[in-house]
Structure formats: structure tokens, C-alpha cells
Write an enzyme that holds these catalytic residues in place. Structure first.
Site, short mmCIF file in Angstrom:
data_model
loop_
_atom_site.label_atom_id
_atom_site.label_comp_id
_atom_site.label_asym_id
_atom_site.label_seq_id
_atom_site.Cartn_x
_atom_site.Cartn_y
_atom_site.Cartn_z
N ALA A 11 18.50 41.32 26.44
CA ALA A 11 19.28 42.47 26.04
C ALA A 11 20.54 42.07 25.11
CB ALA A 11 19.40 43.54 26.95
N ALA A 33 27.71 35.79 32.79
CA ALA A 33 28.13 35.22 34.08
C ALA A 33 27.67 33.77 34.50
CB ALA A 33 27.75 36.29 35.09
N CYS A 42 11.22 35.20 32.40
CA CYS A 42 9.74 35.62 32.34
C CYS A 42 8.99 34.16 32.60
CB CYS A 42 9.45 36.15 31.19
SG CYS A 42 10.32 37.50 30.87
N VAL A 81 36.23 44.01 35.09
CA VAL A 81 36.36 45.60 35.38
C VAL A 81 36.71 45.88 33.81
CG1 VAL A 81 38.15 47.22 35.93
CG2 VAL A 81 37.96 45.26 37.30
N ASP A 281 17.71 45.88 31.43
CA ASP A 281 17.43 46.33 32.91
C ASP A 281 18.23 47.01 33.52
OD1 ASP A 281 14.90 44.94 32.56
OD2 ASP A 281 15.33 43.49 34.12
N TYR A 426 -14.08 41.84 14.15
CA TYR A 426 -15.34 41.72 14.71
C TYR A 426 -15.93 40.40 14.51
CZ TYR A 426 -20.29 41.46 15.99
OH TYR A 426 -21.62 41.21 16.13
N TRP A 434 -18.40 47.28 18.09
CA TRP A 434 -17.38 48.41 18.71
C TRP A 434 -16.62 47.45 19.75
CZ3 TRP A 434 -16.75 52.86 16.62
CH2 TRP A 434 -17.84 53.29 15.64
C1 LIG Z 1 10.01 35.96 37.32
C2 LIG Z 1 10.14 36.99 36.52
C3 LIG Z 1 9.24 37.23 35.51
C4 LIG Z 1 9.46 38.10 34.55
N1 LIG Z 1 8.29 38.31 33.68
C5 LIG Z 1 8.13 39.06 32.91
C6 LIG Z 1 7.01 39.27 31.88
O1 LIG Z 1 6.00 38.54 31.78
N2 LIG Z 1 7.19 40.38 30.89
C7 LIG Z 1 8.19 41.04 30.73
O2 LIG Z 1 8.17 41.91 29.82
N3 LIG Z 1 9.25 40.96 31.68
C8 LIG Z 1 9.08 40.05 32.58
N4 LIG Z 1 10.20 40.01 33.53
C9 LIG Z 1 11.58 40.86 33.36
C10 LIG Z 1 12.42 40.39 32.34
O3 LIG Z 1 12.67 39.12 32.79
C11 LIG Z 1 13.55 41.38 32.29
O4 LIG Z 1 13.38 42.53 32.10
C12 LIG Z 1 14.56 40.83 31.42
O5 LIG Z 1 15.12 39.65 31.79
C13 LIG Z 1 15.70 41.90 31.40
O6 LIG Z 1 16.81 41.42 30.51
P1 LIG Z 1 18.19 41.91 30.68
O7 LIG Z 1 18.97 41.04 29.40
O8 LIG Z 1 18.43 43.38 30.57
O9 LIG Z 1 18.89 41.31 31.92
P2 LIG Z 1 18.74 39.95 32.75
O10 LIG Z 1 17.65 39.01 32.13
O11 LIG Z 1 18.85 40.32 34.10
O12 LIG Z 1 19.95 39.29 32.51
C14 LIG Z 1 21.35 39.96 32.78
C15 LIG Z 1 22.44 39.06 32.20
O13 LIG Z 1 23.74 39.59 32.42
C16 LIG Z 1 24.67 38.55 32.76
N5 LIG Z 1 25.57 39.13 33.68
C17 LIG Z 1 25.39 40.16 34.60
N6 LIG Z 1 26.62 40.70 35.28
C18 LIG Z 1 27.59 40.33 34.23
C19 LIG Z 1 29.00 40.33 34.32
N7 LIG Z 1 29.63 41.08 35.11
N8 LIG Z 1 29.69 39.59 33.53
C20 LIG Z 1 28.90 38.72 32.64
N9 LIG Z 1 27.72 38.61 32.56
C21 LIG Z 1 27.08 39.31 33.55
C22 LIG Z 1 23.73 37.56 33.33
O14 LIG Z 1 24.35 36.23 33.52
C23 LIG Z 1 22.67 37.52 32.45
O15 LIG Z 1 22.89 36.98 31.47
C24 LIG Z 1 10.50 38.97 34.38
C25 LIG Z 1 11.57 38.85 35.45
C26 LIG Z 1 11.30 37.85 36.47
C27 LIG Z 1 12.57 37.47 37.18
#
Ligand SMILES: Cc1cc2nc3c(=O)[nH]c(=O)nc-3n(C[C@H](O)[C@H](O)[C@H](O)COP(=O)(O)OP(=O)(O)OC[C@H]3O[C@@H](n4cnc5c(N)ncnc54)[C@H](O)[C@@H]3O)c2cc1C
Length: 452
Positions: A11, A33, A42, A81, A281, A426, A434
């Protein structure tokens, strides 16, 4: 303008890149972080299985590419914060010192954290979760240094299934213990049963309906005990009990939260704090069919929400179109996918839903290698609207393409009948005149006609 993005995964990086793409003059700082910006978590199961032996390959983009796109990366920096009234984030540097980062706009993309279920012994050596690159390095080190021969995977959601597959491939004896009676609770139990068959065929012991209560160390092994007197031993335990939104940073600063404690955002991905957007997430997700906010953490959604947040943070007016929870999972030689609503979910939200279960061929049955596909198509009886589908079959059977056709049809608001009107491709080696999803649509309509 200074845009600060907290979080450097799906994201956060999507937001940062979109902002720079639309407004190249904007200064963009990404606070991460850890040291792994834009890595594909993933892909962790495939790193641990050995299919992707070099973890560097999991980077969607390298650090150099990200910096080349104009992002300033503050790696190993943690946002501690937020002071929304002052437009400032307090950030901790790797040496422990703190400094204030002033922003005009902020995107919070702090992701999720693994749920820690109430199991005694979760902190014992040899017990791991899998969510970050660091988690995967710990598991990889355990595999390399201790050469475990067996593993217990606690949790039979998609990550548990992917890890059962990955570690079997790695040569470990795998026991999968799930609290739900069927594996992969995001699909109907009848498909979960087929997955259990595949897991067992590949040597995985599957225990369903077992709540794990404790993990202990005994005689050099880990002993997992669960409800009903279940006891299993292994050299390694992997816990995959789902995730919870990592929303504390913004919530503590006063941002409203909703479902599952995720940050509340509108469809422009704005939080309730001034000039603060959020994505991925850590936020609630607009569900396209339900027309309300849910918690549906997926990488695909995180990318899209991040892109919308980044665009709007630099003055855009884009709305997040919503998610259908479209997902595909590979389990050994099978793939299973879903999109939209299952019947029970649809009924719970007031739809008059019914489901047609169909077994058919992935291609013309005369063509060598034709394999059976199982489809479950759900529609609304009252309106004929297409609500969802689940498909299971051999992993080469274009399961993902087929679920994506249904997802696209739902996104366009098509009725079940209109799915069978689509002009799909197809040729005998890959489909039928179909396509199976159209056969399922016709079967649903015919079921409804006979019920009328
Ligand atoms: C093993 C595994 C397999 C997966 N397979 C799939 C799949 O096949 N298909 C699918 O659609 N989804 C899959 N997912 C889910 C997908 O990986 C997550 O939905 C996605 O990574 C979410 O992205 P995000 O950027 O929201 O958060 P995250 O990937 O959780 O990243 C969070 C980021 O925020 C940073 N962060 C957090 N707090 C702080 C802070 N206070 N200060 C600075 N940085 C901070 C972290 O270091 C990280 O960079 C899988 C997840 C896992 C664990």
C-alpha cells in the site's frame, strides 16, 4: 508539497509512486520500519519452499528503482507518534534518536500484524509466525541450522495451506491443525474437503476442528496439545492464525476505527484526521457487493487502495471502487479461488441467494489431459444478479482466469444470465465453446427455472 508515507510495502509504495507519477514535483518520503521496501511478502512461502532460493528476488522493485522514481526512503525508521494538529510525525531513527517529520499530507500504510491466539508457549524457540521478511529469515535459519524433519502448522487458512505445501516440498513431515472443521474457511466446506484430500494425498496429516491450547518443549521436540486430547510432536511449529490491522499509530492520534479495529476511511481513502489518508491491511475495505465497510486484508486490495490514497493525497479525486475478496490459492497440484459472496454470506446480508454446484471439464473432454473442475456459482434469486463463485481444480486449469471473469462480471453488475452471454475465448486444449463459468451460469439459471 511534502507527502510522508508511513509503511513501505504494497500500500505504501503504491501510494508513493502514484503521487510522484501524477505530481513529479512533490517531495515524497517513505518511512519504513524495516529494511525491505516493496518486498512481496506473498512470496514468502515460495522462498521457504526453495522455489525462489534468493530472497532478493522477492522485491517488486529494488531500492535503486524506488529512489530512481523519486522516493526518499527512510529504512529502519519507525513512526512512533502522529501529531495531526501540527502535521508532524515523530520518527525513530535506527540509532534510537527521534526527529519530527513535518508533512503536508500523510498516508498511513502500516499493514497488519499476525494474530497471537491464546496458546501457551507461543514464544518458545522453534515456534514461528510468518508475516515479514524477518520472520521468513528466522524460519529459513531454523530450517538450515537445525534441519528439522517435522513441522506442525497451526492454522488452516491460506497461509497455513501454502506453508504445508512449501514445507512438504522442502522434505518435512507436515501436520496441519486447524480450528475450523474444514480447511480454508473462505471457501465452502465441500471444497475444503477436496483440499483436505489433496493435502493427505501429498502426505500432510490434517486435523480439523481442533483448537490448539498449548505448545511445550519436551525431549528436544515441540509438543502441541489441543482440544479433545489431541497431541502432536514436531521439530518446528509455524502459527498462521490470521492478521489484525496494525492501526495503533493513527488510532492513538485520534483516527476513527471500525471493523476489527481497522482504520475507518472513506472511499477516497481519507481517514477522519485532517490531511491523513490510509490504505492496505490497516484499513477497512469498501465491499463492492455489500455496499459497506468490511475487513478484507489482501495484497491486491492494498495495491489499489494505496494508488487511490497516493492520488488523492496530491490533489486527485479518485474513489476506491471496492473489493470482492477475489482470491486464488495453490495447494500442491490444485488451485482454489473465490470471488464475491458465498451463499451463507449473501443470505446474512439479505440477499435471496442460491448456489449451483457443478462439476465439469476444464477443456473439451476429448482433448488429452482434460481435468475435472468444481464450480459453485451463487446468484440472487429475486434479481438474477451474479453474487459470487468458487472454483477448484488442477492448478493448470486456468482457475485464476476463470474466477477473474466472474469478478469482472460482478464488478460490471451483470446478472447470472449475462455471464453466459460474454464472448470468452475458446480452443479445445484450454476450454470449451461454453467456458466452465458459463456452463455454471446456465446450470444456475436452469436450477432456478425448475424451482420456480
Ligand atoms: C505469507 C503471506 C502470503 C500472502 N499471500 C497473498 C496472496 O497470495 N495474495 C494476496 O492478495 N495477498 C497475500 N498476502 C497478504 C498481503 O501480503 C497483504 O495484504 C499486503 O502485504 C498488505 O500490504 P500493506 O502495505 O497494507 O501492509 P504490510 O505488507 O503489512 O506492510 C506494512 C508496512 O508498514 C511498515 N510499518 C508498520 N508500522 C510502521 C511504523 N510505525 N513506522 C514505519 N513503518 C511501519 C512495515 O515495515 C511494512 O513496510 C499474503 C500475506 C502473507 C504474510
Amino acid at each position: 508539497m511534502h507527502l510522508v508515507v508511513v509503511g513501505g510495502s504494497d500500500a505504501g509504495v503504491s501510494a508513493a509512486l502514484r503521487a510522484r507519477e501524477l505530481r513529479p514535483g512533490v517531495e515524497v518520503t517513505v518511512v519504513v520500519a524495516d529494511a525491505f521496501p516493496n518486498f512481496s511478502i506473498c512470496g514468502l512461502p515460495y522462498f521457504l519452499s526453495g522455489e525462489v532460493p534468493d530472497w532478493h528476488r522477492l522485491a517488486h522493485r529494488t531500492r535503486t528503482e524506488l529512489e530512481g522514481a523519486g522516493l526518499e526512503l527512510l529504512l529502519d525508521h519507525t513512526a512512533m507518534v502522529l501529531h495531526p494538529a501540527d502535521h508532524c510525525a515523530v520518527v525513530r531513527r535506527p540509532d534510537g534518536s527521534e526527529h519530527a517529520l513535518v508533512y503536508d499530507r500523510l498516508v498511513v500504510a502500516t499493514g497488519a500484524a499476525p494474530v497471537r491466539p491464546p496458546i501457551a508457549g507461543l514464544d518458545l524457540p522453534g515456534v514461528h509466525v510468518l508475516h515479514t521478511m524477518a520472520d521468513s529469515f528466522r524460519v529459513a535459519a531454523h530450517l538450515a541450522d537445525r534441519q528439522p524433519r517435522s513441522v506442525i502448522v497451526v492454522g488452516s487458512g491460506y497461509i497455513g495451506l501454502e506453508m504445508a505445501d512449501a514445507l512438504t516440498r522442502r522434505g518435512l513431515r507436515v501436520t496441519l491443525i486447524g480450528r475450523a472443521p474444514a480447511v480454508l474457511p473462505t471457501v465452502d466446506p465441500v471444497l475444503g474437503e477436496l483440499l483436505v484430500g489433496e493435502l493427505r494425498r501429498c502426505g500432510v496429516e490434517v486435523l480439523g476442528g481442533v483448537a490448539v491450547e498449548a505448545i511445550a518443549h519436551r525431549a528436544g521436540q515441540l509438543v502441541v496439545t489441543g482440544h479433545g486430547g489431541v497431541e502432536r510432536r514436531a521439530d518446528l511449529v509455524l502459527v498462521g492464525a490470521g492478521v489484525r490491522p496494525n492501526a495503533e499509530l493513527a488510532a492513538t492520534a485520534g483516527a476513527a476505527t471500525g471493523t476489527a479495529g481497522a482504520l475507518r476511511v472513506d472511499r477516497s481513502m481519507a481517514t477522519t484526521l485532517p490531511d491523513v489518508y490510509a490504505a492496505g491491511d490497516c484499513v477497512e475495505t469498501w465491499h463492492r457487493l455489500l455496499g459497506r465497510l468490511v475487513y478484507l486484508p489482501l495484497g491486491t486490495t492494498a495495491h489499489k487502495q494505496g494508488r487511490v490514497a497516493g492520488e488523492n493525497a496530491v490533489g486527485g479525486r479518485r474513489l476506491f471502487a471496492g473489493s470482492l475478496g477475489t482470491q486464488v490459492v495453490k495447494v500442491f497440484d490444485l488451485a482454489v479461488a473465490r470471488t464475491g459472496l458465498r451463499e451463507a454470506e449473501a443470505r446474512a446480508d439479505g440477499f435471496d441467494a442460491s448456489t449451483r454446484d457443478l462439476e465439469t471439464w476444464d477443456r473439451t473432454p476429448y482433448y488429452p489431459g482434460a481435468a475435472a473442475l468444481r464450480l459453485r456459482l451463487t446468484g440472487d434469486r429475486a434479481s438474477g444478479r451474479l453474487l459470487g463463485a468458487q472454483i477448484l481444480g488442477p492448478r493448470q486449469a486456468e482457475i485464476a482466469k476463470r474466477i477473474d471473469v466472474v469478478a469482472s462480471a460482478i464488478s460490471c453488475g451483470l446478472g447470472v444470465g449475462e455471464l453466459s452471454d460474454l464472448d470468452l475465448s475458446y480452443t479445445p486444449p484450454v476450454s470449451s465453446p461454453w467456458d466452465p463459468v458459463q456452463q455454471a451460469a446456465q446450470a444456475w439459471e436452469s436450477m432456478e427455472r425448475s424451482a420456480a
